[in-house]
Design a protein around this motif. Structure first.
Motif, PDB file in Angstrom:
ATOM      1  N   LYS A 237       0.838  -1.211   0.000  1.00  0.00           N
ATOM      2  CA  LYS A 237       0.000   0.000   0.000  1.00  0.00           C
ATOM      3  C   LYS A 237       0.871   1.259   0.000  1.00  0.00           C
ATOM      4  N   GLU A 238       1.938   1.231   0.817  1.00  0.00           N
ATOM      5  CA  GLU A 238       2.817   2.408   0.913  1.00  0.00           C
ATOM      6  C   GLU A 238       3.449   2.717  -0.443  1.00  0.00           C
ATOM      7  N   LEU A 239       3.883   1.662  -1.123  1.00  0.00           N
ATOM      8  CA  LEU A 239       4.527   1.873  -2.426  1.00  0.00           C
ATOM      9  C   LEU A 239       3.540   2.385  -3.466  1.00  0.00           C
ATOM     10  N   MET A 240       2.350   1.787  -3.492  1.00  0.00           N
ATOM     11  CA  MET A 240       1.410   2.031  -4.580  1.00  0.00           C
ATOM     12  C   MET A 240       0.463   3.199  -4.318  1.00  0.00           C
ATOM     13  N   ASP A 241       0.336   3.593  -3.029  1.00  0.00           N
ATOM     14  CA  ASP A 241      -0.722   4.549  -2.732  1.00  0.00           C
ATOM     15  C   ASP A 241      -0.362   5.439  -1.545  1.00  0.00           C
ATOM     16  N   SER A 242       0.759   6.159  -1.650  1.00  0.00           N
ATOM     17  CA  SER A 242       1.130   7.089  -0.574  1.00  0.00           C
ATOM     18  C   SER A 242       2.055   8.153  -1.137  1.00  0.00           C
ATOM     19  N   GLU A 243       2.238   9.205  -0.346  1.00  0.00           N
ATOM     20  CA  GLU A 243       3.127  10.287  -0.769  1.00  0.00           C
ATOM     21  C   GLU A 243       4.563   9.786  -0.907  1.00  0.00           C
ATOM     22  N   ARG A 244       4.968   8.942   0.049  1.00  0.00           N
ATOM     23  CA  ARG A 244       6.328   8.402  -0.029  1.00  0.00           C
ATOM     24  C   ARG A 244       6.494   7.564  -1.297  1.00  0.00           C
ATOM     25  N   GLY A 245       5.465   6.793  -1.626  1.00  0.00           N
ATOM     26  CA  GLY A 245       5.509   5.998  -2.850  1.00  0.00           C
ATOM     27  C   GLY A 245       5.703   6.868  -4.080  1.00  0.00           C
TER      28      GLY A 245
END
Length: 471
Positions: A425-433
């Motif tokens: 989720k972090e990779l695909m759907d976040s600011e950091r991603g």
């Protein structure tokens, strides 16, 4: 062999990942310096160890098919096929990669001629180093992993001299110029037991690397700026000069040309741009059923689209040689996720998949070939290391290059469903991603420039060719 022209002989370890990189190096040399003749010493791994015979035979078939395809499209590359050798009964099986090259020495000696300008060795083919030196043949190593892990590798003799065991470091990180602090637990396990032949072979190989005529790296300057500067400035090896470092990457295989109809690509054609996370862990990426079940649950709960290459768990877990997906994944998983996920058995055309517009993330074991393929296609990563130097690679990918998020495993190496869900989720759907995606795209563009005329890798290759012409 090679007629009267200046011959460059390349000796790869008989594994597909090692061979592909060497072939790409040969192609690059012929493109930019066609006056050299390129000979690749091709061998297949012995299949006499019953437990792995089937796996090795399958791998050898892949090697044979790959060599045939390369020969058909690149007739200027000469493959010299070394004979299949039988292993002595007392051979040390753990040390097999190094032993195999030693057993081939008599056959290789027949191929080296007076017009051999340079011998380029895979790290596992170190047994040829002293032989080539005795023949006054300039000898180079082609290191198929990152420049950063090279900086660690060539320090093995230093560790050997200065501590009784790597465990002596305890919680104190290892400090090497140009590198982030490295917890000792990130170093390959094989370096901790000095009684093994495999450790002794690694010690010999890293000693030889440091006194070789040069080390060729499948990387490019922008990707590893700080570490390469430290290596070239001689800062990484205490009390001795570092050999010349030549960065000629990124070297990755092109599209295979015959996989257009693979089910994974057909499926990807119907998915939105950058929406799919691709999970693939190399030819040795084998997981327990418990781990496969956790991965399935994590993917399901993440809500993300996924393409997952699943290899069979160890045969002793099920007692079945070719289990069905229902035997190894949670009940009903494939059916529940069929609208947004595809599970592929054993293999997918990775280069084609990573270059597909629909793929927006890559869960990888951090093998360097896979990392370069992701970078060259602008695909951000979830770093899940499994063996060898891959825990080091995770530090580099996450902390230095900032092109990945890293999974956290427990002390036995197990990654929970919740952890995989969170990182996907972090990779695909976040600011950091998004930040990571932007960074990978910068490196992708840098890799393209490095291989253009006037680029850093082409300049490094020219320097190498000049050195050979002077001999």
């Amino acid at each position: 062999m090679g007629g009267g022209s200046d011959a460059i002989v390349l000796y790869p370890y008989p594994g597909l990942g090692h061979l592909i990189s060497m072939v790409e190096l040969g192609k690059l040399l012929l493109t930019h310096h066609p006056s050299f003749s390129i000979t690749i010493l091709a061998s297949t791994a012995p299949t006499t160890i019953a437990a792995t015979a089937k796996l090795v035979a399958s791998s050898n078939d892949q090697l044979t098919n790959y060599i045939k395809a390369v020969s058909a499209t690149n007739p200027a590359i000469n493959f010299h096929h070394l004979p299949i050798i039988s292993l002595p009964e007392n051979v040390n099986k753990q040390n097999l990669p190094f032993e195999y090259a030693r057993l081939q020495i008599p056959n290789i000696l027949q191929t080296l001629t007076s017009n051999t300008k340079a011998l380029i060795l895979d790290m596992f083919c170190d047994a040829l180093f002293d032989v080539a030196k005795d023949l006054n043949i300039p000898t180079f190593f082609f290191y198929t992993s990152a420049g950063r892990s090279l900086a660690v590798l060539i320090n093995i003799p230093t560790f050997h001299r200065t501590v009784n065991s790597l465990s002596d470091y305890g919680d104190t990180p290892i400090s090497i110029p140009g590198m982030p602090p490295l917890p000792v637990t990130t170093l390959p396990k094989l370096l901790f037991d000095r009684s093994t032949n495999f450790y002794k072979s690694f010690l010999s190989m890293s000693t030889h690397m440091a006194i070789s005529d040069g080390i060729i790296l499948n990387t490019f300057d922008l990707l590893e700026e700080r570490a390469l500067k430290a290596l070239r400035a001689g800062l990484c090896l205490p009390n001795q000069p570092t050999p010349p470092i030549f960065t000629v990457g990124p070297l990755i295989s092109g599209r295979s040309g015959d996989n257009d109809e693979h089910e994974s690509l057909k499926w990807l054609n119907n998915q939105p741009k950058d929406s799919v996370v691709f999970l693939c862990f190399g030819s040795m990426g084998v997981f327990s059923i418990k781990q496969l079940e956790a991965m399935a649950l994590g993917l399901e709960k993440s809500g993300q689209r996924f393409l997952w290459v699943v290899r069979n768990p160890p045969i002793e877990e099920l007692g079945v040689e070719d289990p069905s997906l229902e035997d190894i994944l949670p009940k009903g998983f494939v059916e529940r996720t069929k609208e947004r996920g595809l599970v592929v058995r054993k293999w997918a055309p990775q280069v084609e998949v990573l270059s597909h517009d629909s793929v927006g993330g890559f869960v990888t074991h951090c093998g360097w070939n896979s990392v370069l393929e992701a970078v060259c296609n602008g695909v951000p990563m979830v770093a899940w290391p499994l063996y060898a130097e891959q825990k080091l690679s995770r530090i580099f990918l996450v902390e230095e290059m900032k092109v990945a998020v890293g999974v956290k495993e427990n002390e036995t190496g197990f990654v929970s469903a919740e952890e995989l869900e969170k990182k996907v989720k972090e990779l695909m759907d976040s600011e950091r991603g998004e930040e990571i995606r932007g960074r990978v795209l910068e490196f992708r563009n840098g890799g393209v420039k490095a291989k253009e005329e006037g680029g850093s890798s082409i300049a490094s290759l020219a320097e190498l060719a000049q050195l050979w012409k002077q001999n």
